[in-house]
Design an enzyme around this catalytic site. Structure first.
Site, PDB file in Angstrom:
ATOM      1  N   ARG A  86       0.837  -1.321   0.014  1.00 19.79           N
ATOM      2  CA  ARG A  86      -0.008   0.088  -0.106  1.00 19.79           C
ATOM      3  C   ARG A  86       0.848   1.388  -0.076  1.00 19.79           C
ATOM      4  O   ARG A  86       2.099   1.320   0.308  1.00 19.79           O
ATOM      5  CB  ARG A  86      -0.798  -0.114   1.125  1.00 19.79           C
ATOM      6  CG  ARG A  86       0.069  -0.150   2.623  1.00 19.79           C
ATOM      7  CD  ARG A  86      -0.423  -0.174   3.574  1.00 19.79           C
ATOM      8  NE  ARG A  86      -1.384  -1.276   4.030  1.00 19.79           N
ATOM      9  CZ  ARG A  86      -0.947  -2.390   4.553  1.00 19.79           C
ATOM     10  NH1 ARG A  86       0.420  -2.645   5.057  1.00 19.79           N
ATOM     11  NH2 ARG A  86      -1.828  -3.645   4.799  1.00 19.79           N
ATOM     12  N   ASP A  91       2.983 -12.903   7.639  1.00 22.24           N
ATOM     13  CA  ASP A  91       1.378 -12.845   7.504  1.00 22.24           C
ATOM     14  C   ASP A  91       0.668 -13.350   8.892  1.00 22.24           C
ATOM     15  O   ASP A  91       1.155 -14.378   9.291  1.00 22.24           O
ATOM     16  CB  ASP A  91       0.707 -13.665   6.315  1.00 22.24           C
ATOM     17  CG  ASP A  91      -0.595 -13.852   6.180  1.00 22.24           C
ATOM     18  OD1 ASP A  91      -1.350 -13.062   5.512  1.00 22.24           O
ATOM     19  OD2 ASP A  91      -1.103 -14.886   7.028  1.00 22.24           O
ATOM     20  N   GLU A 144       3.281  -8.268  12.066  1.00 24.81           N
ATOM     21  CA  GLU A 144       2.735  -7.431  10.947  1.00 24.81           C
ATOM     22  C   GLU A 144       3.233  -7.802   9.615  1.00 24.81           C
ATOM     23  O   GLU A 144       4.541  -8.228   9.404  1.00 24.81           O
ATOM     24  CB  GLU A 144       3.420  -5.915  11.303  1.00 24.81           C
ATOM     25  CG  GLU A 144       3.303  -4.816  10.253  1.00 24.81           C
ATOM     26  CD  GLU A 144       1.877  -4.601   9.755  1.00 24.81           C
ATOM     27  OE1 GLU A 144       1.606  -4.538   8.357  1.00 24.81           O
ATOM     28  OE2 GLU A 144       0.858  -4.371  10.583  1.00 24.81           O
ATOM     29  N   ASP A 166      -6.272  -7.306  15.028  1.00 28.78           N
ATOM     30  CA  ASP A 166      -6.116  -5.854  14.430  1.00 28.78           C
ATOM     31  C   ASP A 166      -5.665  -5.715  13.151  1.00 28.78           C
ATOM     32  O   ASP A 166      -5.140  -4.303  12.682  1.00 28.78           O
ATOM     33  CB  ASP A 166      -5.412  -4.927  15.520  1.00 28.78           C
ATOM     34  CG  ASP A 166      -5.912  -3.549  15.440  1.00 28.78           C
ATOM     35  OD1 ASP A 166      -7.065  -3.103  14.847  1.00 28.78           O
ATOM     36  OD2 ASP A 166      -5.084  -2.460  15.855  1.00 28.78           O
TER      37      ASP A 166
END
Length: 294
Positions: free
Chosen positions: A29, A139, A112, A160
């Site tokens: 991203r 992952d 993360e 989260d």
């Protein structure tokens, strides 16, 4: 015309007050760190949206910004004094930092998938790492599969993970929740950050219920976030919750957490099941999250 001019001025004014202090394209991203006055935020910029993942007050970094982060601490009303904590999805590391301050002898492991997010958390959000607070780039589902093979157990598991649009599909299925259940210690709790406003609400609820049985919803009225507390064998009594509220309240006030108020937002699904009995459970074969979540 005047209306649109005013809206443009407001938008321009908001833009002028914000300052991007870091921006990069990661494997997953666009990552932006933005400051507006005293507020510093980590944002994910995807094709469909730009969302704040983590924020902190620069002059008071202990005080939590987001409603959902505060609601997560309802976990401590049902499973006190965690010793081994697993957090899937790091963001700015806010949850990890607070839990470490509250329970300095607890082991906390953060998972993360995006190494760029971990680096930003370290560089811009005071993410604490030491012998007891660790992190890995992986992952979340793969990590839990391997933890199960190693027979590792956690008494507080916080889910989260967020990809900028919604929770990743493979972290929403019955099979995944069964894997999570396999690494939950006896007497432990799973706290999942999800949404009240999503079209997936009923499907997620049905899926959690299929794996864990009755669970607790924690959400404020007319707010989009909810925390699911799952994996509990039974609901604590009102007296037990009140005792924990009184013990925790003075410890949590510095973080802006009103644990007494939060205790009033807890609803046990045994007495308040708010999805149809025939709601389809999400599985690895049926997980149309991208179609349903908006």
């Amino acid at each position: 015309m005047l209306k649109y001019l005013l809206l443009s001025l407001i938008a321009f004014s908001g833009f002028a007050c914000s300052k991007v202090i870091h921006e990069e394209r990661s494997l997953y991203r666009n990552i932006i760190v933005e400051e507006t006055s005293d507020l510093r935020c980590l944002k994910f910029n995807t094709k469909s949206s730009q969302t704040s993942q983590s924020c902190m007050y620069k002059n008071n970094p202990d005080k939590l910004v987001f409603n959902y982060t505060k609601l997560t601490f309802a976990s401590l009303l049902v499973a006190d004094n965690p010793k081994n904590v697993l957090i899937i999805g790091l963001g700015g590391g806010t949850l990890s930092n607070v839990i470490h301050e509250l329970y300095p002898t607890a082991k906390i492991h953060n998972v993360e998938i995006d190494p760029a997010v971990t680096k930003v958390a370290r560089d811009y959000f005071n993410f604490i790492e030491n012998d007891l607070v660790t992190s890995s780039v992986q992952d979340g589902r793969i990590f839990i599969k391997r933890a199960a093979i190693k027979k590792q157990k956690y008494d507080w598991i916080i889910l989260d993970a967020f990809n900028g649009d919604y929770i990743p599909e493979h972290l929403l299925t019955k099979e995944f929740f069964e894997e999570v259940q396999s690494v939950l210690a006896e007497g432990g709790v799973i706290a999942a950050n999800t949404f009240s406003s999503s079209k997936l609400y009923e499907h997620e609820s049905a899926t959690y219920h299929a794996v864990f049985g009755d669970f607790i919803n924690v959400s404020r009225e007319n707010r989009s976030n909810r925390i699911i507390l799952a994996g509990l064998k039974s609901m604590p009594s009102e007296a037990q919750i009140n005792t924990r509220v009184n013990a925790l309240a003075p410890k949590l006030v510095k973080y802006g957490i009103d644990i007494k108020a939060i205790s009033q937002f807890m609803q046990f699904t045994k007495n308040d099941q708010d999805w149809p009995a025939d709601t389809k459970v999400l599985t690895d074969q049926y997980s149309p999250a991208n179609l349903l979540n908006f």
